[in-house]
Design a protein around this motif. Structure first.
Motif, PDB file in Angstrom:
ATOM      1  N   ARG A  51      -5.724  -8.229  50.609  1.00 34.20           N
ATOM      2  CA  ARG A  51      -5.795  -7.285  49.356  1.00 34.20           C
ATOM      3  C   ARG A  51      -4.513  -7.378  48.427  1.00 34.20           C
ATOM      4  NH1 ARG A  51      -8.698  -3.275  48.148  1.00 34.20           N
ATOM      5  NH2 ARG A  51      -9.911  -3.096  50.086  1.00 34.20           N
ATOM      6  N   ASN A  62      -6.725  -4.958  36.404  1.00 36.21           N
ATOM      7  CA  ASN A  62      -7.757  -4.066  36.205  1.00 36.21           C
ATOM      8  C   ASN A  62      -7.839  -2.632  36.174  1.00 36.21           C
ATOM      9  OD1 ASN A  62      -7.345  -3.776  38.911  1.00 36.21           O
ATOM     10  ND2 ASN A  62      -8.796  -4.498  39.583  1.00 36.21           N
ATOM     11  N   GLN A  64      -6.023  -0.876  38.698  1.00 34.54           N
ATOM     12  CA  GLN A  64      -6.108  -0.439  39.920  1.00 34.54           C
ATOM     13  C   GLN A  64      -5.004  -0.818  40.474  1.00 34.54           C
ATOM     14  OE1 GLN A  64      -8.603   1.501  41.080  1.00 34.54           O
ATOM     15  NE2 GLN A  64      -9.546   1.197  38.976  1.00 34.54           N
ATOM     16  N   SER A  66      -4.947  -1.602  43.789  1.00 30.53           N
ATOM     17  CA  SER A  66      -5.005  -2.681  44.812  1.00 30.53           C
ATOM     18  C   SER A  66      -6.507  -3.456  44.322  1.00 30.53           C
ATOM     19  CB  SER A  66      -4.782  -2.265  46.129  1.00 30.53           C
ATOM     20  OG  SER A  66      -5.844  -1.432  46.159  1.00 30.53           O
ATOM     21  N   GLN A  67      -6.766  -4.408  44.954  1.00 31.86           N
ATOM     22  CA  GLN A  67      -7.832  -5.292  44.628  1.00 31.86           C
ATOM     23  C   GLN A  67      -8.241  -6.528  45.899  1.00 31.86           C
ATOM     24  OE1 GLN A  67      -7.402  -7.760  41.007  1.00 31.86           O
ATOM     25  NE2 GLN A  67      -9.329  -8.947  41.739  1.00 31.86           N
TER      26      GLN A  67
END
Length: 102
Positions: A51, A62, A64, A66-67
């Motif tokens: 992550r 994006n 956010q 986390s991704q």
């Protein structure tokens, strides 16, 4: 020791090379985690999920914090993070040289 102007030019060239090598990620880290829940014991002890996490008070591109990173993209993401770390280091050195040169 190199002359400051020559070192400055070398740093500028290296920064351009880094940016042309591929993606550059700064201010992020890659956390690896094991599978959770009802996954098998082997999956729970092998750290193969990753992550991408942003720093405190920042967000990723994006929006956010986390991704999820697919398994096949972990190596490319680690390389982008390394390029980002080197880029930040070079930019700080370039800033210091610019102050020295006036």
């Amino acid at each position: 020791m190199r002359r400051p102007q020559a070192e400055r030019n070398a740093i500028i060239i290296r920064i351009a090379d880094l940016q042309n090598e591929g993606d550059v990620l700064t201010g992020v880290r890659l956390d690896r985690a094991a599978a959770g829940g009802t996954a098998s014991n082997q999956s729970q002890t092998s750290y193969k999920y990753a992550r991408l996490r942003s720093g405190r008070g920042k967000t990723l591109s994006n929006g956010q914090k986390s991704q999820y990173i697919p398994l096949k993209e972990i190596a490319a993401t680690e390389a982008a993070i390394q390029r980002g770390k080197e880029l930040v280091r070079l930019q700080k050195r370039l800033e210091n040289l610019s102050k020295m040169l006036g």
